[in-house]
Design an enzyme around this catalytic site. Structure first.
Site, mmCIF file in Angstrom:
data_model
loop_
_atom_site.group_PDB
_atom_site.id
_atom_site.type_symbol
_atom_site.label_atom_id
_atom_site.label_comp_id
_atom_site.label_asym_id
_atom_site.label_seq_id
_atom_site.Cartn_x
_atom_site.Cartn_y
_atom_site.Cartn_z
ATOM 1 N N LYS A 111 -14.514 -6.798 -5.572
ATOM 2 C CA LYS A 111 -14.740 -7.066 -4.278
ATOM 3 C C LYS A 111 -16.201 -7.610 -4.314
ATOM 4 C CE LYS A 111 -10.639 -5.011 -3.039
ATOM 5 N NZ LYS A 111 -10.759 -3.799 -2.534
ATOM 6 N N ASP A 134 -0.746 -0.865 -4.564
ATOM 7 C CA ASP A 134 -2.029 -0.214 -4.554
ATOM 8 C C ASP A 134 -1.775 1.140 -3.727
ATOM 9 O OD1 ASP A 134 -4.457 0.508 -4.361
ATOM 10 O OD2 ASP A 134 -5.157 -1.280 -3.385
ATOM 11 N N LYS A 156 0.913 -1.430 0.030
ATOM 12 C CA LYS A 156 -0.113 -0.179 0.054
ATOM 13 C C LYS A 156 0.943 1.162 0.102
ATOM 14 C CE LYS A 156 -4.228 -1.608 0.500
ATOM 15 N NZ LYS A 156 -5.379 -1.539 -0.266
ATOM 16 N N ASP A 216 -9.809 -0.544 -8.906
ATOM 17 C CA ASP A 216 -10.494 -0.961 -7.546
ATOM 18 C C ASP A 216 -11.780 -0.188 -7.417
ATOM 19 O OD1 ASP A 216 -11.193 -2.027 -5.393
ATOM 20 O OD2 ASP A 216 -9.532 -1.904 -4.166
HETATM 21 MG MG LIG Z 1 -7.548 -1.760 -3.748
#
Ligand SMILES: [Mg+2]
Length: 336
Positions: free
Chosen positions: A250, A177, A153, A228
């Protein structure tokens, strides 16, 4: 079907930080659906970014509890359409849809991947996520968990430095990400350096609504760009074509396995790469994701690995990332 609802507060092994938030606990709703002596389980975690709490999901589901109890199950897709018609949030629908799929497979005595006509011989292994922290702590977290593939991240003031330091300590593949934190210029500037450092793709570098920015960089960027936050529901898949290399689905955001299966199919038609990600679910939610892996290019399903104590058994993830699929039907979930 008889329904049961339970709230869990999942404790994380480490404080988890991304570019916009940080947390030590994850609230989660587990739904049980029972029929003919079998029980299927589904899960949806609470999410402040989407203003969803366990209480809000419970309230929505309780409002149609009698109708669910009287529901005559034939196919999980029909149950999903029924829930959609009732106007529930995708998060609540996800928990119910996962439970319904698990129950359906258990009643048939078949794992979901088999019902969907796939075999788990080839599947991508999951990444292990390193949240944002000081460089030293990020390196320490990575060393503590030797793994062939890390998702890092980013969205800090020293993003490249972090990856350089991590690279000194592992040969593993990295994926990045940035959770909306970069500009198009930064993305194009960072990408060649990151590629050199063994990064395989960038997830959501720009803000979700900057579609023009994505269109501008997708063909020139030396790394694939995966959507995303820009790919939430089924309708978003078409919008991602021409703007991204692939999408990260997701289950909680799209409303469960039923829409996820349709999104995978549509993404393939549009020549988009397909990934499924998680939202720090326990093994209840992760076991559902695992059933999709034979259909995926990439998967991020380390949710249960990030917990101090798991609450269920189902898919087993071995030290090298290989999966042991449960022999029970459905997603194969049992609560601990
Ligand atoms: Mg993500």
């Amino acid at each position: 079907m008889e329904i049961s609802l339970k709230k869990y507060v999942l404790e994380l092994e480490h404080t988890f930080s991304i570019s916009r938030e940080s947390h030590d606990f994850q609230d989660s709703l587990v739904v049980g659906l029972s029929l003919n002596g079998k029980t299927g389980y589904g899960e949806a975690t609470a999410n402040p970014y989407y203003k969803i709490t366990v209480d809000s999901m419970m309230k929505e589901i309780k409002a149609i509890e009698t109708e669910i109890n009287n529901y005559n199950l034939e196919k999980p897709e029909d149950f999903h359409a029924f829930l959609k018609e009732k106007g529930l949030s995708n998060f609540a629908i996800c928990a119910l849809d996962l439970a319904c799929h698990d129950l359906y497979g258990k009643l048939l005595g078949k794992p979901l991947y088999k019902i969907w006509g796939t075999t788990p011989e080839n599947y991508p292994i999951t990444n292990y996520t390193i949240g944002i922290d000081t460089v030293d702590k990020m390196v320490a977290k990575m060393i503590e968990k030797p793994w062939p593939l890390y998702k890092v991240k980013l969205g800090t003031d020293n993003d490249i430095e972090i990856v350089k330091q991590l690279r000194k300590n592992t040969d593993a593949i990295f994926r990045i990400d940035a959770n909306n934190a970069w500009t198009p210029e930064q993305t194009l500037e960072f990408a060649p350096q990151l590629k050199e450092l063994g990064v395989e793709f960038l997830e959501q570098p720009l803000p979700a609504d900057n579609l023009a920015g994505y269109k501008e960089i997708v063909d020139t960027c030396v790394l694939p760009i995966i959507a995303d936050e820009s790919c939430i529901v089924e309708e978003d898949v078409d919008k991602c074509a021409g703007h991204f290399t692939g999408i990260n689905i997701k289950l909680t955001k799209c409303g469960g396995l039923t829409p996820a299966l349709r999104m995978i199919k549509r993404a393939r038609e549009l020549n988009l790469k397909v990934m499924v990600g998680c939202m720090t679910e326990s093994s209840v939610g992760i076991s559902a994701i695992a059933q999709l892996t034979p259909q995926l290019d990439y998967v991020d399903m380390d949710g249960a690995m990030l917990l101090k104590h798991d609450i269920a058994k189902g898919i087993e993830i071995l030290e090298d990332g290989k999966l042991v699929f449960p022999t029970l039907g459905g997603s194969g979930v049992t609560l601990l």
